[in-house]
Design a protein around this motif. Sequence first.
Motif, short mmCIF file in Angstrom:
data_model
loop_
_atom_site.label_atom_id
_atom_site.label_comp_id
_atom_site.label_asym_id
_atom_site.label_seq_id
_atom_site.Cartn_x
_atom_site.Cartn_y
_atom_site.Cartn_z
N ARG A 36 97.13 7.80 -49.62
CA ARG A 36 95.69 7.75 -49.88
C ARG A 36 95.06 6.52 -49.24
NH1 ARG A 36 95.70 10.14 -56.03
NH2 ARG A 36 95.28 12.28 -55.41
N PHE A 40 92.10 6.60 -46.63
CA PHE A 40 90.84 5.87 -46.86
C PHE A 40 90.52 4.98 -45.65
CE2 PHE A 40 91.18 6.55 -51.60
CZ PHE A 40 89.96 7.17 -51.73
N ARG A 43 89.11 7.13 -43.02
CA ARG A 43 87.74 7.52 -43.38
C ARG A 43 86.78 6.36 -43.10
NH1 ARG A 43 85.91 9.18 -49.42
NH2 ARG A 43 85.36 6.98 -49.36
N PHE A 47 83.66 6.29 -40.57
CA PHE A 47 82.35 5.87 -41.05
C PHE A 47 81.76 4.81 -40.11
CE2 PHE A 47 79.41 3.32 -43.51
CZ PHE A 47 78.67 4.27 -44.19
N ALA A 51 78.42 4.70 -38.07
CA ALA A 51 77.47 3.60 -38.30
C ALA A 51 77.12 2.90 -36.99
CB ALA A 51 78.06 2.61 -39.29
N PHE A 57 75.89 10.93 -38.57
CA PHE A 57 76.34 11.25 -39.93
C PHE A 57 76.07 12.70 -40.28
CE2 PHE A 57 75.86 6.56 -40.68
CZ PHE A 57 77.16 6.33 -41.12
N GLU A 58 75.05 13.25 -39.61
CA GLU A 58 74.64 14.63 -39.92
C GLU A 58 75.33 15.67 -39.04
OE1 GLU A 58 72.90 15.19 -42.61
OE2 GLU A 58 72.86 13.01 -42.86
N TYR A 62 81.40 15.28 -37.71
CA TYR A 62 81.60 14.16 -38.64
C TYR A 62 81.84 14.68 -40.05
CZ TYR A 62 80.69 10.16 -41.63
OH TYR A 62 80.81 9.19 -42.60
N ARG A 66 85.30 14.22 -42.17
CA ARG A 66 85.19 13.46 -43.43
C ARG A 66 85.63 14.33 -44.61
NH1 ARG A 66 82.84 8.60 -45.54
NH2 ARG A 66 82.61 8.88 -47.76
N GLU A 67 85.20 15.58 -44.61
CA GLU A 67 85.59 16.47 -45.70
C GLU A 67 87.09 16.75 -45.67
OE1 GLU A 67 84.66 17.50 -48.69
OE2 GLU A 67 83.17 16.01 -48.13
N ASN A 70 88.73 13.72 -47.10
CA ASN A 70 88.55 13.75 -48.56
C ASN A 70 89.47 14.80 -49.19
OD1 ASN A 70 86.68 11.74 -49.01
ND2 ASN A 70 84.92 13.07 -48.71
N ILE A 73 92.92 13.46 -49.28
CA ILE A 73 93.01 12.40 -50.31
C ILE A 73 93.20 13.06 -51.68
CG2 ILE A 73 91.65 10.65 -51.56
CD1 ILE A 73 90.41 9.90 -48.78
N ARG A 74 92.44 14.13 -51.93
CA ARG A 74 92.56 14.84 -53.21
C ARG A 74 93.89 15.56 -53.32
NH1 ARG A 74 86.92 15.88 -52.41
NH2 ARG A 74 87.32 17.70 -51.14
N THR A 182 90.32 24.57 -53.74
CA THR A 182 89.52 25.62 -54.37
C THR A 182 90.24 26.19 -55.60
OG1 THR A 182 90.48 27.14 -52.81
CG2 THR A 182 88.28 26.36 -52.32
#
Lengths: 190, 120
Positions: A36, A40, A43, A47, A51, A57-58, A62, A66-67, A70, A73-74, A182
């Motif tokens: 993890r 991180f 990630r 980021f 930046a 970011f949109e 990206y 990022r998802e 994440n 990580i989960r 899910t």
Amino acid sequence: MNANEFVNQIEVIASIMIFIWFFYGPWQSFVVDTVRQNLFEMRDKLFLMAANGNVSFESGEYKFVREKLNMFIRYAHAATWTHLLSILICDKNKAPDSSFDIETVTSAMSDRILANAIKGFYRDAVVMIAVALVVRSLFLLIAMMITLPVTLVFSLFDAARTKRFVSSSARILDRDARLSDTTRFSIVRN
Amino acid sequence: MTDNARLFLISRGFELLKEIIRAAILISGFYFAYLAIAELAGKQTEALLAFHYFISRDNDYALPWIISFASLLYAGMQRRLRLKKTQEMQGYIQELELKIDPNRTSSGLTTTGQTPAGGI
């Protein structure tokens, strides 16, 4: 049995039991936390790239990576070979979903350097999860120690098949992580 | 049965199997320890045995065990410190990142970076 033999016997039994406790206790947490932390860090790098204006970011790419990070990580604590096997048994007849494929997402990007960087994040994340999966299982750890020399020799002689094996393993891991995400929501949160 | 329910059952079945194997190893350990103790019962007191163990050169004065337990204790304390530090730092990181990207998504972990109780 004399006192020395008794002590030796108790020592061996205690050692085995402490090893089992350590392997399935603190070692598991350590591996999950390490994976993890690395995810991180990735990630954070992503980021900072956004930046600094290298990627928006949109943008879909990206958000996708990022998802994915994440999600891994989960998923880190659930990444076990038995979990993977369950997914393989339940999900064997389903065709892979190309919308979740990193190649599909990055192929549309005009900036190839950026596309490769994003692919690199994803690849490193999958490798990390795969390594964690092996080192968290005594069975896989022993199997890997036995088969590693043969696998290395084989990979040197048949690079194409090795590449196919690696990419299909990555796809299975990705699918396991995605379904775990899910599945957990639908089972635990319903 | 839905796909999710089937997956849930199979994965829990494997987890149960793993727990059974782990429990069998631990129970066997206790059983063998019991056999060893039962054989020596009445011949020597446990206190005397433990005392001999700590002063015996053959057993390196129990130093490997003492060092192992001290290391485990140290590792445990370091882990607690790390979790505390993580909890302190993550708030700042989240705050700063939200200023740059208001739509920032979260990993869903706890503030110490661990899996929430009951799953994510």
